[in-house]
Motif scaffolding. Structure first.
Motif, mmCIF file in Angstrom:
data_model
loop_
_atom_site.group_PDB
_atom_site.id
_atom_site.type_symbol
_atom_site.label_atom_id
_atom_site.label_comp_id
_atom_site.label_asym_id
_atom_site.label_seq_id
_atom_site.Cartn_x
_atom_site.Cartn_y
_atom_site.Cartn_z
ATOM 1 N N HIS A 155 -17.766 -6.902 41.877
ATOM 2 C CA HIS A 155 -17.268 -6.561 43.216
ATOM 3 C C HIS A 155 -16.737 -5.131 43.249
ATOM 4 N N ILE A 156 -16.050 -4.729 42.195
ATOM 5 C CA ILE A 156 -15.516 -3.361 42.125
ATOM 6 C C ILE A 156 -16.661 -2.350 42.077
ATOM 7 N N HIS A 157 -17.651 -2.611 41.215
ATOM 8 C CA HIS A 157 -18.789 -1.693 41.106
ATOM 9 C C HIS A 157 -19.573 -1.664 42.414
ATOM 10 N N SER A 158 -19.687 -2.796 43.067
ATOM 11 C CA SER A 158 -20.363 -2.870 44.361
ATOM 12 C C SER A 158 -19.669 -1.986 45.388
ATOM 13 N N ALA A 159 -18.331 -2.008 45.386
ATOM 14 C CA ALA A 159 -17.569 -1.210 46.351
ATOM 15 C C ALA A 159 -17.708 0.286 46.085
ATOM 16 N N VAL A 160 -17.832 0.651 44.814
ATOM 17 C CA VAL A 160 -17.941 2.069 44.449
ATOM 18 C C VAL A 160 -19.334 2.615 44.748
ATOM 19 N N THR A 161 -20.350 1.810 44.492
ATOM 20 C CA THR A 161 -21.737 2.274 44.600
ATOM 21 C C THR A 161 -22.399 1.900 45.922
ATOM 22 N N ASN A 162 -21.714 1.078 46.733
ATOM 23 C CA ASN A 162 -22.289 0.570 47.984
ATOM 24 C C ASN A 162 -23.559 -0.230 47.738
ATOM 25 N N ARG A 163 -23.595 -0.915 46.610
ATOM 26 C CA ARG A 163 -24.705 -1.825 46.308
ATOM 27 C C ARG A 163 -24.211 -3.262 46.418
ATOM 28 N N SER A 164 -25.069 -4.130 46.883
ATOM 29 C CA SER A 164 -24.662 -5.517 47.095
ATOM 30 C C SER A 164 -24.497 -6.247 45.762
ATOM 31 N N ILE A 165 -23.691 -7.312 45.797
ATOM 32 C CA ILE A 165 -23.502 -8.152 44.617
ATOM 33 C C ILE A 165 -24.834 -8.771 44.196
ATOM 34 N N THR A 166 -25.653 -9.128 45.173
ATOM 35 C CA THR A 166 -26.975 -9.710 44.876
ATOM 36 C C THR A 166 -27.825 -8.736 44.063
ATOM 37 N N GLU A 167 -27.789 -7.472 44.469
ATOM 38 C CA GLU A 167 -28.559 -6.446 43.770
ATOM 39 C C GLU A 167 -28.050 -6.257 42.349
ATOM 40 N N LEU A 168 -26.724 -6.188 42.193
ATOM 41 C CA LEU A 168 -26.138 -5.998 40.860
ATOM 42 C C LEU A 168 -26.414 -7.199 39.961
ATOM 43 N N SER A 169 -26.360 -8.386 40.532
ATOM 44 C CA SER A 169 -26.649 -9.601 39.750
ATOM 45 C C SER A 169 -28.102 -9.602 39.279
ATOM 46 N N LYS A 170 -28.973 -9.045 40.129
ATOM 47 C CA LYS A 170 -30.397 -8.946 39.766
ATOM 48 C C LYS A 170 -30.567 -8.076 38.526
ATOM 49 N N TYR A 171 -29.801 -6.989 38.443
ATOM 50 C CA TYR A 171 -29.874 -6.113 37.271
ATOM 51 C C TYR A 171 -29.418 -6.854 36.016
ATOM 52 N N SER A 172 -28.311 -7.604 36.135
ATOM 53 C CA SER A 172 -27.801 -8.355 34.988
ATOM 54 C C SER A 172 -28.823 -9.384 34.521
ATOM 55 N N LEU A 173 -29.437 -10.073 35.478
ATOM 56 C CA LEU A 173 -30.460 -11.071 35.151
ATOM 57 C C LEU A 173 -31.648 -10.412 34.471
ATOM 58 N N LEU A 174 -32.062 -9.244 34.971
ATOM 59 C CA LEU A 174 -33.211 -8.531 34.407
ATOM 60 C C LEU A 174 -32.924 -8.089 32.976
ATOM 61 N N ILE A 175 -31.760 -7.525 32.748
ATOM 62 C CA ILE A 175 -31.417 -7.059 31.405
ATOM 63 C C ILE A 175 -31.300 -8.227 30.444
ATOM 64 N N ASN A 176 -30.746 -9.334 30.902
ATOM 65 C CA ASN A 176 -30.676 -10.540 30.075
ATOM 66 C C ASN A 176 -32.074 -11.007 29.686
ATOM 67 N N ARG A 177 -33.000 -10.939 30.628
ATOM 68 C CA ARG A 177 -34.397 -11.319 30.366
ATOM 69 C C ARG A 177 -35.041 -10.362 29.373
ATOM 70 N N LEU A 178 -34.785 -9.062 29.521
ATOM 71 C CA LEU A 178 -35.362 -8.061 28.619
ATOM 72 C C LEU A 178 -34.873 -8.264 27.185
#
Length: 279
Positions: free
Chosen positions: A163-186
């Motif tokens: 939530h903090i990173h989302s507020a700083v970057t103006n990126r949605s939580i959904t988008e940030l969660s997608k990155y975490s999921l992708l990196i976990n998959r990689l």
């Protein structure tokens, strides 16, 4: 935005609706901001320690809808939380965090009281990708636990960090969660391909995840990466398994993110993979 503000409506001791000199409606949130104040009066902000002004109309309406569903004491603590975040970040951030974080943490506490826990499968990835936000989130959870006499689990630290990173970057939580999921998959692909189990607390894992995060950001911003043709030739000959794996990972990222990665990314990724390789 500075006052003076004319009080239009007091929602509770910690939230008031007010008018600016230009007759624009704003929502003011601060600990005790509505205490001993009256409708129609000019806000006596000398009695208020700190407060935030919600300017965006859609954010105001969302916040007004949320306030009746949480306790005054919770709103007061959330004001302390937002100020803690603002002091630690020392930068502007999206005011949507008032709604998003209040909603998330109030729901998290309700789940906790009902004995329903929610696991955070990307806690380590979040800590690795956003270390500054994670450290602030640790303090937020400590403050919440102390002020509200609860015991929020460590997984909530990761959610708050997002939530903090989302507020700083103006990126949605959904988008940030997608990155975490992708990196976990990689990382899973790396473990399967190299026949290794990567320690999630090791320095090589830390470097790998941060590199993947920055590679994703460079790709989305279409930033160039310096090419090293001689190094690429050496790595391709000396470490073919890691080099080929780096391209496999890049293709997965390109497909998932619908972006292009420069060839030079394979060079840097190969070096990270080589550190993880048992051979």
């Amino acid at each position: 935005m500075n006052g003076p503000f004319k009080i239009k409506k007091i929602l509770n001791n910690n939230v008031v609706i007010a008018l600016t000199e230009q007759e624009n409606e704003v929502v003011l949130t601060g600990k005790g901001i509505g205490f001993n104040q009256k409708q129609g009066e000019i806000l006596d902000d000398t009695k208020v320690d700190k407060y935030f002004v919600l300017i965006d109309k859609s954010e105001q309406e969302q916040y007004k809808l949320l306030v009746p569903h949480v306790s005054e004491s919770f709103i007061g603590v959330m004001n302390e939380v937002i100020f803690l975040i603002s002091e630690k970040l020392d930068t502007d951030f999206d005011e949507h965090i008032h709604i998003a974080l209040t909603d998330h943490l109030s729901f998290a506490i309700k789940r906790l009281q009902q004995g329903l826990g929610v696991k955070n499968p990307f806690l380590i990835e979040t800590q690795t990708m956003y270390p500054k936000e994670y450290t602030i989130a640790e303090e937020v959870i400590q403050l919440m636990n102390h002020k509200l006499n609860v015991s929020l689990p460590d997984g909530e630290i990761g959610f708050v960090a997002l939530h903090i990173h989302s507020a700083v970057t103006n990126r949605s939580i959904t988008e940030l969660s997608k990155y975490s999921l992708l990196i976990n998959r990689l990382v899973s692909v790396i473990e399967d391909s190299l026949k290794v189990e990567v320690s999630r607390t090791g320095i090589d894992y830390l470097r790998l995840v941060r590199h993947l995060r920055h590679a994703i950001e460079r790709s989305e911003l279409n930033q160039p990466v310096e090419a090293h043709e001689r190094l690429e030739k050496v790595l391709k000959e000396e470490y073919p398994l890691c080099y080929n794996l780096s391209w496999k990972l890049i293709k997965i990222m390109q497909k998932e993110l619908q972006t292009k990665f420069p060839d030079a990314e394979a060079v840097y990724l190969t070096m990270h993979l080589q550190r993880l390789s048992p051979n």
